[in-house]
Scaffold this active site. Structure first.
Site, PDB file in Angstrom:
ATOM      1  N   GLU A  17       0.822  -1.218   0.000  1.00 30.36           N
ATOM      2  CA  GLU A  17       0.000   0.000   0.000  1.00 30.36           C
ATOM      3  C   GLU A  17       0.854   1.266   0.000  1.00 30.36           C
ATOM      4  O   GLU A  17       1.657   1.494   0.916  1.00 30.36           O
ATOM      5  CB  GLU A  17      -0.953  -0.003   1.210  1.00 30.36           C
ATOM      6  N   LYS A  22      -8.092  -0.322  11.081  1.00 28.58           N
ATOM      7  CA  LYS A  22      -7.430  -0.765   9.848  1.00 28.58           C
ATOM      8  C   LYS A  22      -6.181   0.091   9.613  1.00 28.58           C
ATOM      9  O   LYS A  22      -5.135  -0.410   9.205  1.00 28.58           O
ATOM     10  CB  LYS A  22      -8.404  -0.667   8.667  1.00 28.58           C
ATOM     11  N   ASP A  67       3.369 -14.073  12.076  1.00 26.08           N
ATOM     12  CA  ASP A  67       2.048 -14.509  11.639  1.00 26.08           C
ATOM     13  C   ASP A  67       1.076 -13.323  11.688  1.00 26.08           C
ATOM     14  O   ASP A  67       0.596 -12.942  12.757  1.00 26.08           O
ATOM     15  CB  ASP A  67       1.592 -15.648  12.562  1.00 26.08           C
ATOM     16  N   HIS A 112      -2.627  10.133  -1.178  1.00 22.86           N
ATOM     17  CA  HIS A 112      -2.854   8.797  -1.716  1.00 22.86           C
ATOM     18  C   HIS A 112      -2.851   8.815  -3.236  1.00 22.86           C
ATOM     19  O   HIS A 112      -2.267   7.962  -3.872  1.00 22.86           O
ATOM     20  CB  HIS A 112      -4.228   8.293  -1.255  1.00 22.86           C
TER      21      HIS A 112
END
Ligand code: NAD
Length: 427
Positions: free
Chosen positions: A86, A264, A280, A379
């Site tokens: 990202e 998030k 993990d 972005h």
């Protein structure tokens, strides 16, 4: 942590070539430059090595690894490797860390590395009495568990405590025994699962029922790490922004729809470091989201923000951080080894400190962008690079195509192809 006097203030890192960045990272961490060769895809994880990690291997998948700068954690500068696809994540973390360092950077604290395994027992006629019988036999059960892992015991870890819960389901009341295990520098899933399997039949016998599931819980709420930072009001952009950030965080605390996105953003930072170090990601994510459910059963934000007496913004993030320096892919993946060397961490707890601090930085950066200009500007210009490269631009064509996409306010692939064709025709 290692004693190398790393500085994480590598101003202008983004303007360097990849090779120059590696050299700077090596110089600043004391890691031999040759150790970073594994970051070159051709010398990274080989198909042969991958073939030992999972089943039915047909190849490997590469992801970008970047380094976040400006982090000071518990008084030590650290460069943070992040694996993510990202755009803007690494830049945002570095930016927030730069603001945090004005007031000393990030401070952390952690519990002991305690993981828990559950043993479910069915068909118990007297669950309350079974609970008491199991607790009376705790020493015997812990001994049996500890017999499984002499190495862990030698390293100072091992099963510490037995907890017993009665879980009422729609089918029946289950007796659920929890083994609480100090897993030292391991993530610990295999270690505690082995112990749970070893004690299950004895637990069933004592409880007077049939043991069924024997596995760790990813709700690793006895193994939490907290990070705290003071974000200087002036560096944030002024007192009004501090107030807006308090409002942004308050909405995330009060509203699950906002909390999911807020969390998030935290995981953008956390998962990238967890992945770069071969840990993990799903275990950490399951632990994080289960921790985000409060005692009232409501999903809320993992972080909290307040304005302090000086008018600065204080952020706190707490979540389970079950990561290791041994086990899983941490030792088997060459890039994970290089990432751990760059971090210079020597215990799983130090790694957890870095990961949670990165999550807090990422969170602050996202909130600040949202509470000011919005995230689309940053972005979209990074997104424009992706579009330009996907359209076939290479070398200095990339910057030219990006500039046009932004000035034309048309960050779309067909426009990128058109601009690239025009550019090439003009040469
Ligand atoms: P592991 O069993 O490979 O390593 C742990 C063992 O290493 C310990 O039991 C100990 O004997 C030894 N060890 C050596 N040095 C140590 C040190 N300094 N500290 C602690 N132990 C040391 O791996 P693990 O950490 O027990 O399990 C992690 C793996 O389990 C991950 O790959 C994870 O994906 C996987 N897993 C996860 C889940 C889950 O999260 N639900 C379930 C099953 C397996």
């Amino acid at each position: 942590m290692t004693t190398t006097s790393t500085t994480s203030r590598l101003a202008g890192l983004r303007d360097r070539t990849v090779a120059e960045r590696r050299r700077l990272i090596a110089e600043n961490t004391g890691v031999e430059l040759a150790r970073l060769d594994v970051l070159e895809p051709v010398s990274g994880l080989q198909v042969e090595q991958a073939n030992h990690l999972i089943e039915n291997v047909i190849g490997v998948m590469s992801l970008p690894v970047g380094v976040a700068t400006n982090f000071t954690i518990n008084g030590r500068d650290v460069l943070v490797p992040m694996a993510t696809e990202e755009a803007s994540v690494v830049a945002a973390a570095s930016n927030a860390a730069r603001i945090a360092r004005v007031r000393g950077g990030f401070t952390t604290s952690s519990t002991a590395p305690l993981m828990q395994a559950q043993v479910q027992v069915l068909d118990v006629v007297d669950p309350e009495a079974a609970r008491a019988r199991l607790l009376e036999a705790a020493d015997e059960i812990l001994r049996l568990a500890n017999d499984q892992d002499p190495l862990l015991i030698r390293l100072g870890g091992g099963a510490r405590e037995l907890l017993v819960r009665l879980v009422r389901s729609q089918v029946q009341t289950y007796v659920v025994a929890h083994l609480v295990v100090d897993v030292r520098d391991a993530m610990g899933a295999n270690a505690v699962n082995t112990m749970a399997e070893a004690v299950a039949s004895r637990v069933g016998e004592i409880a007077g029922g049939r043991p069924l599931l024997r596995i760790l819980t990813n709700k690793a709420d006895l193994r939490v790490t907290r990070a705290r930072a003071v974000f200087d009001a002036e560096s944030l952009g002024g007192p009004e922004i501090v107030d807006n950030l308090v409002h942004a965080a308050a909405l995330a605390e009060a509203d699950p729809y906002r909390a999911a996105t807020h969390n998030k953003g935290i995981m953008n930072g956390i998962t990238a470091v967890v992945l770069a170090t071969g840990n993990d990601t799903r275990a950490v994510e399951a632990g994080a989201h289960s921790h985000a459910v409060g005692p009232d059963g409501r999903y809320t934000s993992l972080s909290h923000y307040e304005k302090d007496a000086d008018g600065d913004l204080v952020g706190v993030l707490e979540l389970p951080m079950p990561v290791g320096l041994v086990g899983g892919a941490t030792k088997a993946h060459p890039v994970a080894q290089a990432a751990l060397a760059i971090l210079g961490v020597t215990t799983a707890q130090q790694l957890a400190d870095v990961i949670v601090a990165t999550g807090l930085a990422q969170n602050l950066a996202a909130m600040r962008a949202l509470a000011t200009e919005g995230i689309q500007r940053g972005h979209m210009s990074l997104h424009a690079r992706n579009i330009a490269v996907t359209a076939g631009a290479s070398g200095d064509e990339v910057d030219k195509v990006v500039a046009r996409l932004i000035s034309d306010r048309a960050i779309r692939s067909e426009h990128a192809e058109k601009v690239l064709a025009e550019l090439r025709a003009a040469q």
